[in-house]
Design an enzyme around this catalytic site. Structure first.
Site, PDB file in Angstrom:
ATOM      1  CG  HIS A 196      -1.931  -1.000   1.357  1.00  0.00           C
ATOM      2  ND1 HIS A 196      -2.094  -1.795   2.470  1.00  0.00           N
ATOM      3  CD2 HIS A 196      -2.897  -1.376   0.486  1.00  0.00           C
ATOM      4  CE1 HIS A 196      -3.118  -2.619   2.276  1.00  0.00           C
ATOM      5  NE2 HIS A 196      -3.613  -2.391   1.083  1.00  0.00           N
ATOM      6  NE  ARG A 249      -2.755  -7.670  -4.529  1.00  0.00           N
ATOM      7  CZ  ARG A 249      -3.549  -7.988  -3.527  1.00  0.00           C
ATOM      8  NH1 ARG A 249      -3.040  -8.224  -2.356  1.00  0.00           N
ATOM      9  NH2 ARG A 249      -4.841  -8.078  -3.684  1.00  0.00           N
ATOM     10  CB  SER A 290      -4.230  -6.813   4.482  1.00  0.00           C
ATOM     11  OG  SER A 290      -3.852  -5.534   4.073  1.00  0.00           O
ATOM     12  CE  LYS A 316     -13.498  -7.099   3.932  1.00  0.00           C
ATOM     13  NZ  LYS A 316     -12.801  -6.362   2.870  1.00  0.00           N
TER      14      LYS A 316
HETATM   15  O1  PNS Z   1      -9.014  -2.892   0.329  1.00  0.00           O
HETATM   16  P1  PNS Z   1     -10.251  -3.413  -0.347  1.00  0.00           P
HETATM   17  O2  PNS Z   1     -11.089  -4.189   0.647  1.00  0.00           O
HETATM   18  O3  PNS Z   1      -9.940  -4.190  -1.605  1.00  0.00           O
HETATM   19  O4  PNS Z   1     -11.112  -2.114  -0.789  1.00  0.00           O
HETATM   20  C1  PNS Z   1     -12.355  -2.259  -1.423  1.00  0.00           C
HETATM   21  C2  PNS Z   1     -13.041  -0.893  -1.587  1.00  0.00           C
HETATM   22  C3  PNS Z   1     -13.177  -0.165  -0.263  1.00  0.00           C
HETATM   23  C4  PNS Z   1     -12.228  -0.045  -2.534  1.00  0.00           C
HETATM   24  C5  PNS Z   1     -14.431  -1.146  -2.228  1.00  0.00           C
HETATM   25  O5  PNS Z   1     -15.101  -2.133  -1.509  1.00  0.00           O
HETATM   26  C6  PNS Z   1     -15.318   0.111  -2.287  1.00  0.00           C
HETATM   27  O6  PNS Z   1     -15.044   1.044  -3.011  1.00  0.00           O
HETATM   28  N1  PNS Z   1     -16.407   0.100  -1.476  1.00  0.00           N
HETATM   29  C7  PNS Z   1     -17.341   1.216  -1.356  1.00  0.00           C
HETATM   30  C8  PNS Z   1     -18.643   0.944  -2.135  1.00  0.00           C
HETATM   31  C9  PNS Z   1     -18.417   1.199  -3.607  1.00  0.00           C
HETATM   32  O7  PNS Z   1     -18.261   2.334  -4.026  1.00  0.00           O
HETATM   33  N2  PNS Z   1     -18.343   0.091  -4.412  1.00  0.00           N
HETATM   34  C10 PNS Z   1     -17.979   0.127  -5.818  1.00  0.00           C
HETATM   35  C11 PNS Z   1     -19.094   0.533  -6.734  1.00  0.00           C
HETATM   36  S1  PNS Z   1     -20.669  -0.207  -6.448  1.00  0.00           S
END
Ligand code: PNS
Length: 162
Positions: A18, A91, A129, A42
């Site tokens: 990150h 990745r 993570s 979550k």
């Molecule tokens: O570190 P992660 O868990 O891969 O991050 C995922 C994240 C937070 C980027 C994703 O779940 C997100 O953007 N969630 C907010 C809801 C949203 O906007 N979803 C995408 C379009 S529906």
């Protein structure tokens, strides 16, 4: 005009992968807002406060980085912060499908905000993570995969010494 990007994620916890994305993102954007999604559905190892604290300490040398939390849609949060971009790291190929879907959905929801992907540095290509937590939980070494302060916090959570 300041070019601002939101770098959204769970950051449970922040890894060196990150940090690499933030550091390289700063070569493209003037400011990066690292935004932790507060998702009550979550299960996380670290509380929101702990994740914020670890991010803040790990990124304190970068003056143009802000740490924040958000809920709801990433594009709505980004628009609220007047950001131009959403920054994400890629990745392996396995990330691609999910990221592609999310980027296209985000674009449909708000065409003014562009998703920018950076390929994860080779050193971090296999780390996440989740896999780092799994290794640490069973006593495996996670040295140099996360900042030292994060390594210590993970050890404390799992009560391991490696
Ligand atoms: O570190 P992660 O868990 O891969 O991050 C995922 C994240 C937070 C980027 C994703 O779940 C997100 O953007 N969630 C907010 C809801 C949203 O906007 N979803 C995408 C379009 S529906």
């Amino acid at each position: 005009m300041q070019r601002v990007a939101v770098y959204p994620g769970s950051f449970d916890p922040v890894t060196n992968g990150h940090l690499d994305i933030v550091e390289r993102g700063l070569k493209i954007f003037d400011k990066i807002i690292v935004a932790i999604l507060t998702n009550p559905g979550k299960k996380f190892l670290f509380t929101l406060e702990e994740r914020m604290e670890m991010l803040a300490e790990s990124l304190e040398k970068f003056p143009n980085v802000e740490i924040d939390t958000f809920d709801g849609l990433t594009v709505d949060y980004a628009a609220h912060k007047k950001a131009h971009g959403i920054l994400r790291g890629l990745r392996a190929m396995s990330d691609f499908e999910y990221e592609f879907q999310m980027a296209l959905m985000n674009r449909r929801l708000n065409r003014d905000i562009q998703t920018v992907f950076l390929m994860t540095g080779l050193r971090w290509i296999y780390t996440s993570s989740s896999i780092i937590k799994e290794a640490a939980q069973f006593g495996g070494s996670i040295e140099s995969m996360v900042p030292t302060l994060v390594e210590k916090k993970i050890r404390e959570k799992f009560n391991t010494n490696n």
